[in-house]
Design an enzyme around this catalytic site. Structure first.
Site, PDB file in Angstrom:
ATOM      1  N   LYS A  63       0.811  -1.218   0.000  1.00 29.36           N
ATOM      2  CA  LYS A  63       0.000   0.000   0.000  1.00 29.36           C
ATOM      3  C   LYS A  63       0.847   1.271   0.000  1.00 29.36           C
ATOM      4  O   LYS A  63       1.916   1.315   0.601  1.00 29.36           O
ATOM      5  CB  LYS A  63      -0.925  -0.004   1.229  1.00 29.36           C
ATOM      6  N   HIS A  90      -3.725   3.497   0.943  1.00 27.60           N
ATOM      7  CA  HIS A  90      -4.016   2.999   2.284  1.00 27.60           C
ATOM      8  C   HIS A  90      -5.225   3.691   2.917  1.00 27.60           C
ATOM      9  O   HIS A  90      -6.004   3.066   3.641  1.00 27.60           O
ATOM     10  CB  HIS A  90      -2.782   3.174   3.175  1.00 27.60           C
TER      11      HIS A  90
END
Length: 431
Positions: free
Chosen positions: A194, A227
């Protein structure tokens, strides 16, 4: 031994050398539980036979060199038994076990057999993603490396990490070592990582991704997620949670659409194969869909029986997007008997019904309602337990029982963002 035991069919053994054994095909269409039972019977039979062989004739089967070329390549049990009864040599070397005093067991060789793999779901860009993965949050100091190696041996092919976890180097090392051992090929692994919140400025995205690839030691990332929809102020690469003198988290106003468009370039550059988002609500996800060039393949969110994300899952499904579930087991706390769904008598009753554990019931429930769970564990036994959910399915009635645990309560509400009333805090609406 290798003829028939229950449903076990006779197959061939292939011998690499006098010290190594390779299974060509040993067991097919057999569950782990059935295999374990047959395994114990087989080991007992073989041990008994070898003991008699060693004590009565003072020798075991001949060395590999005494066998013909055909026998060296494949030895059926019938041939094995014939040679064992009439050994032409005088050596105490056993071509299956090695030295009898330090013999191999079938259980040791079993570890070399190809494991059962999780089913896969086809993503909207044609790539496939296993429906169960290994989470690695807080797996540091070689813990992540050890966990990933064991997980790959067990059968996991979907591994989830992140820049924020600070373990990408360990995860990459584990994957590369398993590739070097011949256990998997790179294309067998579906690796997810991420983009962290300090890298939301579009001109930082590519550099962040390239650094993560360097940490991982890999040529590409299978799935790269944003994220959070909320960006943080960039201070430096080491300051992941930038706070002011009062301890207040420093946020940015970067539009997540601009960040996502920079992520699309990573696909075009060949650095990542798929992109997606994490912790996005339905409105934020729709805004991405309305403005993107490359469609996100998944939305990774907190999801468990207490927060089953039924509405968000349906929303994603209608748009050909998968939903990945982090914290699927609710981070169990045995001393507090929390979460309730994990320790409930209802869950225990289902575990007894299916001869499974509560964790397996919970993970199977999530898979059955169309979610891709990524349970985190560094415990070898639990890693195996979490994966062993593909030999049963919950009935509609039992799924309804698990649905009763839904409360909408979150373990991860991102209160540091909520407290600042940030415009992109994702939980201001129902889903």
């Amino acid at each position: 031994m290798f003829n028939y035991i229950g449903r076990l069919q006779s197959t061939h053994l292939g011998l690499l050398s006098s010290s190594k054994l390779q299974h060509i095909e040993l067991f097919q269409n057999i569950s782990t539980k059935q295999f374990s039972s047959l395994l114990n019977k087989q080991i007992n039979l073989e041990n008994n036979y070898l003991y008699k062989c060693a004590t009565k004739t003072k020798q075991c089967t001949p060395s590999l060199q005494s066998l013909s070329g055909a026998c060296r390549s494949r030895v059926t049990f019938a041939k094995f038994l014939e040679i064992s009864k009439n050994p032409p040599g005088t050596t105490n070397y056993h071509h299956l076990y090695g030295n009898f005093l330090n013999k191999r067991t079938i259980s040791q060789t079993y570890k070399k057999m190809a494991p059962i793999l999780a089913p896969k779901v086809k993503l909207n860009n044609g790539y496939e993603m296993p429906v169960l993965g290994l989470g690695t949050y807080e797996s540091k100091n070689n813990e992540g490396e050890i966990a990933v190696k064991h997980a790959i041996d067990v059968g996991y092919r979907h591994i989830d990490t992140a820049y924020f976890y600070q373990n990408e180097a360990e995860i990459g090392k584990a994957i590369k070592e398993k590739i070097a051992e011949g256990v998997v090929k790179r294309e067998d692994i579906f690796l997810v990582t991420k983009l962290w919140n300090i890298h939301h400025e579009p001109d930082r995205v590519e550099g962040a991704c390239r650094k993560q690839l360097e940490l991982l030691g890999l040529d590409y990332i299978d799935l790269y997620l944003m994220h959070l929809p909320v960006g943080y102020k960039y201070v430096n690469e080491e300051t992941l949670l930038p706070k002011n003198e009062d301890g207040v988290l420093q946020l940015s106003d970067v539009d997540y659409l601009d960040t996502y468009k920079a992520m699309e370039k990573l696909v075009k550059l060949g650095l990542v194969r798929s992109i997606g988002v994490s912790n996005f609500n339905s409105e934020q996800l729709q805004r991405v869909l309305d403005n993107c060039e490359i469609k996100p393949v998944t939305n990774q969110v907190e999801c468990s029986p207490a927060l089953n994300q039924r509405k968000l899952t349906q929303f994603c499904k209608e748009r050909d997007i998968t939903l990945t579930a982090y914290s699927p087991l609710g981070r169990p706390k045995p001393d507090e008997k929390k979460p309730e769904f994990y320790y409930s008598e209802k869950t225990k009753a289902l575990a007894d019904k299916y001869n499974k554990t509560p964790a397996q019931i919970i993970l199977r429930y999530l898979v059955d309602i169309g979610v891709i769970p990524i349970p985190k564990s560094s415990n070898p036994k639990r890693i195996e337990e979490n994966f062993n959910i593909f030999d049963f399915k919950l009935s509609p009635e039992d799924i309804a029982v698990m649905d009763t645990f839904h409360t909408g309560e979150r373990l991860v509400p991102f209160n540091l963002i909520k407290g600042q009333n940030h415009k992109y805090w994702p939980f201001s609406i129902e889903f």
